[in-house]
Design an enzyme around this catalytic site. Structure first.
Site, mmCIF file in Angstrom:
data_model
loop_
_atom_site.group_PDB
_atom_site.id
_atom_site.type_symbol
_atom_site.label_atom_id
_atom_site.label_comp_id
_atom_site.label_asym_id
_atom_site.label_seq_id
_atom_site.Cartn_x
_atom_site.Cartn_y
_atom_site.Cartn_z
ATOM 1 N N ASP A 73 -13.472 -20.974 -58.713
ATOM 2 C CA ASP A 73 -13.261 -21.791 -57.521
ATOM 3 C C ASP A 73 -14.243 -21.305 -56.460
ATOM 4 O OD1 ASP A 73 -12.336 -23.318 -55.469
ATOM 5 O OD2 ASP A 73 -10.420 -22.300 -55.256
ATOM 6 N N ASP A 75 -5.439 -26.427 -63.574
ATOM 7 C CA ASP A 75 -5.133 -25.025 -63.282
ATOM 8 C C ASP A 75 -4.033 -24.965 -62.242
ATOM 9 O OD1 ASP A 75 -6.219 -23.760 -60.417
ATOM 10 O OD2 ASP A 75 -7.099 -25.688 -60.939
ATOM 11 N N CYS A 83 9.969 -21.488 -79.392
ATOM 12 C CA CYS A 83 8.783 -20.756 -78.951
ATOM 13 C C CYS A 83 8.459 -19.596 -79.891
ATOM 14 C CB CYS A 83 9.003 -20.241 -77.528
ATOM 15 S SG CYS A 83 7.572 -19.387 -76.834
ATOM 16 N N CYS A 99 9.627 -14.279 -76.986
ATOM 17 C CA CYS A 99 10.703 -14.943 -77.740
ATOM 18 C C CYS A 99 10.873 -14.362 -79.143
ATOM 19 C CB CYS A 99 10.444 -16.445 -77.802
ATOM 20 S SG CYS A 99 10.689 -17.268 -76.200
#
Length: 367
Positions: A91, A265, A303, A308
């Site tokens: 950015d 983003d 997941c 997980c």
């Protein structure tokens, strides 16, 4: 090298693409984790690799303040500095024109802005922004722009647009003179369609390698975000990547893909993770809730992330209850894995011609 973009398939307005960059290939649509200070909060590069991140975002203004261009050049850029071998987009600092507006002074030359670190005033020009991004060595550089705040008048939005165009010209000339880094132009125009149209016409007339939609998802209503995006996207070339700046909510991402956007983003997935909120295929989950005290199941049964596979809701709730940073880290891993999985499933659904079905499933749980 300048990027190469292949448009592989479309499903109505949704696009399946591929971007070739110096540090690797990026399959689109995709979400970019935000690594403002040369790190994605609570994630190592190995963590990012494991979850399937293809490209991350870093912030030129913050890296200019610390560690500074001298350190970045000493390391031959950010990739060596942070041990990340895949692509990086930076950015330009234009968003700080919006977020750090207290005490700022804007002229044709650039923006005089207060450092959040020590309060000193720094003059950021398009040329300096390009020099900073060149020292970072990012694969994709963003043109310096003026991100106007919500509620800006039409008259003031014209000024912001004209500065964005002027700074885009200077950004493009500056980066072309110093490197072969790819650069994206940014379309502004606040919430005025006539200004969006004018900005798109002016920015796309320049030889940018891709185009971003800026100045949205900054506090306006959801319907306005989609309305402005739906209006702007057809004004952008089909043969170049389209980047919506600041989208991280699953609902917003599938809606933007539906309009023809390729890259996104946001800090949202990592920020909410640090506050105990998990993103799952059944919607958001507050793991701090008392009902998970004895729950031995993973955050999300569907997941496959590290969290997980190894930890229960009960344990993660305990970590948050005791203020342990590990809880924030485990949820950050999970949330970013979810975003990568969402991106992958979007790509597969466009390839397979069933994107609307996937979008419907996401919208069912994220409203």
């Amino acid at each position: 090298m300048a990027l190469k973009f292949e448009l592989l398939k479309t499903h109505k307005n949704a696009r399946r693409g591929r971007i070739y960059l110096p540090h690797g290939v990026v399959e689109t649509p995709t979400f970019m984790p935000v690594g403002t200070n040369a790190n994605v909060k609570l994630m190592t590069p190995e963590n990012l690799e494991e979850i399937g991140a293809q490209i991350i975002l870093a912030n030129a203004f913050h890296l200019y303040l610390k560690p500074g261009m001298e350190v970045l050049r000493h390391h031959n850029g950010i990739h060596d500095f942070m041990n990340w071998e895949k692509p990086i987009l930076t950015d330009s600092g234009g968003f700080q024109v919006f977020s750090l507006r207290k005490g700022r002074k804007i002229t044709k030359e650039g923006v005089l802005i207060k450092s959040p670190l020590d309060g000193s005033m720094r003059m950021i020009t398009p040329e300096l922004s390009m020099e900073i991004q060149n020292s970072i060595g990012s694969d994709i550089v963003m043109a310096f722009d003026y991100c106007a705040e919500p509620g800006i008048s039409h008259q003031d939005a014209v000024v912001a647009l004209e500065l964005t165009t002027l700074w885009a010209e200077r950004s493009l000339k500056s980066i072309r003179n110093m490197s072969d880094q790819s650069i994206f132009g940014i379309v502004q125009g606040a919430f005025y369609k006539d200004l969006r149209e004018r900005s798109a016409k002016e920015i796309t007339s320049m030889d940018f390698d891709g185009f971003a939609i800026g100045g949205l998802s900054v506090g306006e209503g959801y319907d306005i975000t989609l309305e402005m995006t739906e209006f702007t996207v057809p004004l952008l070339p089909e043969n170049k990547p389209r980047y919506f700046m600041g989208a991280g909510a699953p609902r917003l991402i599938v809606d933007l893909v539906n309009l023809g956007v390729d890259i996104f983003d946001s800090v949202l997935p990592t920020r909410v993770a640090r506050h105990g909120q998990a993103l799952t295929w059944k919607g958001k989950m507050n793991v701090r809730a008392a009902k998970y005290k004895f729950d031995k199941s993973p955050i999300d049964d569907e997941c496959t992330c590290y969290t997980c596979r190894n930890y229960s809701r009960s344990y993660i709730r305990h970590l948050f209850d005791r203020g342990e940073v590990l809880g924030q880290m485990l949820l950050t891993i999970h949330n970013l894995h979810f975003m990568m999985d969402l991106s992958k499933k979007i790509r597969e659904s466009i390839d397979g011609g069933y994107f609307e079905k996937l979008r419907g499933e996401v919208l069912k749980y994220y409203d």
